[in-house]
Enzyme design. Structure first.
Site, PDB file in Angstrom:
ATOM      1  N   GLU A 147       1.096  -0.900  -0.147  1.00 53.42           N
ATOM      2  CA  GLU A 147       0.373   0.143   0.313  1.00 53.42           C
ATOM      3  C   GLU A 147       0.895   1.517   0.024  1.00 53.42           C
ATOM      4  OE1 GLU A 147      -2.383  -0.736   3.439  1.00 53.42           O
ATOM      5  OE2 GLU A 147      -3.320  -1.954   2.376  1.00 53.42           O
ATOM      6  N   ASN A 187       1.956  -5.077  -3.443  1.00 53.17           N
ATOM      7  CA  ASN A 187       0.360  -5.711  -2.613  1.00 53.17           C
ATOM      8  C   ASN A 187      -0.007  -3.876  -2.863  1.00 53.17           C
ATOM      9  OD1 ASN A 187      -0.485  -7.867  -1.930  1.00 53.17           O
ATOM     10  ND2 ASN A 187      -0.460  -7.193  -0.192  1.00 53.17           N
ATOM     11  N   HIS A 223     -10.187  -6.667  -1.565  1.00 59.74           N
ATOM     12  CA  HIS A 223     -11.209  -6.490  -0.703  1.00 59.74           C
ATOM     13  C   HIS A 223     -11.845  -5.764  -1.412  1.00 59.74           C
ATOM     14  CE1 HIS A 223      -8.473  -7.577   2.624  1.00 59.74           C
ATOM     15  NE2 HIS A 223      -7.378  -6.920   2.119  1.00 59.74           N
ATOM     16  N   GLU A 258      -5.661 -10.904  -0.691  1.00 60.43           N
ATOM     17  CA  GLU A 258      -5.917 -10.377   0.036  1.00 60.43           C
ATOM     18  C   GLU A 258      -7.790 -10.773  -0.501  1.00 60.43           C
ATOM     19  OE1 GLU A 258      -4.497  -7.800   2.718  1.00 60.43           O
ATOM     20  OE2 GLU A 258      -2.786  -7.993   2.080  1.00 60.43           O
ATOM     21  N   ASP A 260     -11.760 -10.810  -0.238  1.00 58.24           N
ATOM     22  CA  ASP A 260     -12.990 -11.251   0.826  1.00 58.24           C
ATOM     23  C   ASP A 260     -14.048 -10.319   0.007  1.00 58.24           C
ATOM     24  OD1 ASP A 260     -12.382  -8.088   1.750  1.00 58.24           O
ATOM     25  OD2 ASP A 260     -11.229  -9.554   3.853  1.00 58.24           O
TER      26      ASP A 260
HETATM   27  C1  XIL Z   1      -5.885  -6.599   8.667  1.00 58.12           C
HETATM   28  C2  XIL Z   1      -5.334  -7.406   9.612  1.00 58.12           C
HETATM   29  O1  XIL Z   1      -6.575  -8.220   9.205  1.00 58.12           O
HETATM   30  C3  XIL Z   1      -6.162  -7.523  10.773  1.00 58.12           C
HETATM   31  O2  XIL Z   1      -6.559  -7.981  11.806  1.00 58.12           O
HETATM   32  C4  XIL Z   1      -5.346  -6.044  10.966  1.00 58.12           C
HETATM   33  O3  XIL Z   1      -6.309  -5.459  12.825  1.00 58.12           O
HETATM   34  C5  XIL Z   1      -5.441  -5.145  10.238  1.00 58.12           C
HETATM   35  O4  XIL Z   1      -4.808  -5.663   9.184  1.00 58.12           O
HETATM   36  N1  XIL Z   1      -4.794  -4.641   3.928  1.00 58.12           N
HETATM   37  C6  XIL Z   1      -3.342  -5.278   4.355  1.00 58.12           C
HETATM   38  C7  XIL Z   1      -3.741  -6.418   5.472  1.00 58.12           C
HETATM   39  O5  XIL Z   1      -2.619  -6.146   3.364  1.00 58.12           O
HETATM   40  O6  XIL Z   1      -2.738  -6.245   6.245  1.00 58.12           O
HETATM   41  C8  XIL Z   1      -4.887  -6.024   6.681  1.00 58.12           C
HETATM   42  O7  XIL Z   1      -4.596  -6.813   7.539  1.00 58.12           O
HETATM   43  C9  XIL Z   1      -5.668  -6.410   5.713  1.00 58.12           C
HETATM   44  C10 XIL Z   1      -5.636  -4.863   5.150  1.00 58.12           C
END
Ligand code: XIL
Length: 343
Positions: A147, A187, A223, A258, A260
């Site tokens: 990010e 990423n 996400h 990631e 969801d």
């Molecule tokens: C999130 C975790 O799932 C949580 O448990 C934590 O509190 C915050 O981070 N993008 C990412 C991940 O790259 O590392 C993040 O993970 C979600 C968003």
């Protein structure tokens, strides 16, 4: 092939796939299927059984982030991250290391100091050499930088502030130096469709490749949300495929890292079906793209998902519900992956 034969072939693949785990289905399609996981849940036998049986890759959800693995300037704590890597090895899974430079989950000792440029470079080098070195040969893919962009502009973080955008090249060089065999990924989120942000990422990695910076791929977090009538408002398959192709054109792999699909809660049947479609399209698009190495979900059960505590009013984002019953999304992802089976 006649339409009838194509139909028979499709039905046969669907039948065979319905008896397979996600892991076997993905392997036959030539990709990894992974999940974020945390040792905090390893005492839950259903959790560990499904994680080991259904997935071929694992990403420590938090355990390799600076605040956990490097809690004090001279202290590294590998206990929790080691537990994840040990689990992966015991179950023959790949590990995606996550992450070596990010603007969140940094310890106060790091964020609370105004570092000079030289100090920041030394810190970054020491951290990456130590962490990647510790897992040399055991972590196959690293999210080196996470990010780095907001929309089309750089996100501030301790290294950006002290070093400037060059910290990104340096992080990749340090990681390569520490484990020349690891695959190194950039990423980010919201780069799954065409936007100023996805343009900025494509431009950055294209320049890195041209300048010989050791980068192997780009992780698209994926996400995504259902909204309104709980329709999937993420990119359609064509938009996602187009973004994957932009990286292929410069010789880079991609991975959905990631995924969801959060829904307004309580989830409706309509929402669950739209969600299933999103997972199916993601699987299908990945196996159709020659450079997509796999798809990782950010947690596989609604029992242990970051969504409800992060996005008020949203949840039900995973493949299994909170009682470990498979949701429509599970079969749909498997079907999507099965479209990549060799004929
Ligand atoms: C999130 C975790 O799932 C949580 O448990 C934590 O509190 C915050 O981070 N993008 C990412 C991940 O790259 O590392 C993040 O993970 C979600 C968003």
């Amino acid at each position: 092939m006649s339409t009838k034969r194509v139909l028979v072939a499709v039905v046969l693949v669907a039948l065979v796939a319905s008896g397979c785990t996600l892991r076997r289905t993905a392997a036959r399609a030539g990709v990894f299927v992974g999940s974020a996981a945390s040792p905090a849940y390893f005492s839950d036998a259903t959790y560990t059984r499904l994680l080991g049986d259904e997935f071929s890759s694992i990403t420590p959800e938090n355990e390799m982030k600076w605040s956990l693995i490097h809690p004090a300037p001279d202290t590294y704590d590998f206990t929790a991250a080691d537990a994840v890597v040990d689990f992966a090895e015991a179950h023959g899974m790949r590990v995606r290391g996550h992450t070596l430079a990010w603007y969140q989950q940094n310890p106060a000792w790091l964020t609370g100091t105004a570092w000079t440029r030289d100090e920041a470079i030394e810190l970054l080098h020491d951290h990456i050499a130590t962490v990647v070195g510790h897992y040399k040969g055991r972590v196959q893919q690293w999210d080196v930088v996470n990010e780095a962009f907001r929309a089309g502009t750089y996100q501030r973080n301790p290294w950006y502030d002290a070093i400037g955008p060059e910290y990104i090249d340096l992080a990749f060089q340090f990681a390569h130096e520490a484990d020349p065999d690891a695959e190194l990924f950039y990423n980010d989120y919201s780069i799954e469709w065409h936007s100023p942000k996805s343009d900025a990422v494509v431009a950055m990695v294209t320049s890195m490749v041209a300048r010989g910076i050791p980068i192997d791929g780009v992780g698209m977090q994926m996400h995504v949300t259902g909204s309104g009538a709980q329709k999937w408002d993420a990119p359609d398959a064509a938009a996602l495929a187009e973004q994957m192709a932009r990286y292929e054109a410069v010789g880079l792999d991609v991975e959905l890292t990631e995924m969801d699909v959060r829904l307004p809660t309580p989830a409706t049947e309509e929402g669950l079906q739209a969600q299933a479609e999103a997972y199916r399209l993601a699987g299908e698009t990945c196996v159709a793209a020659p450079n997509c190495t796999g798809i990782t979900v950010w947690g596989f059960t609604d029992a242990h998902s970051w969504v409800p505590s992060t996005f008020a009013g949203w949840g039900a984002a995973c493949l299994w519900d909170e009682n470990y019953r498979t949701k429509p999304a599970y079969g749909a992802l498997r079907q999507g992956l099965a479209t990549g089976w060799p004929a």
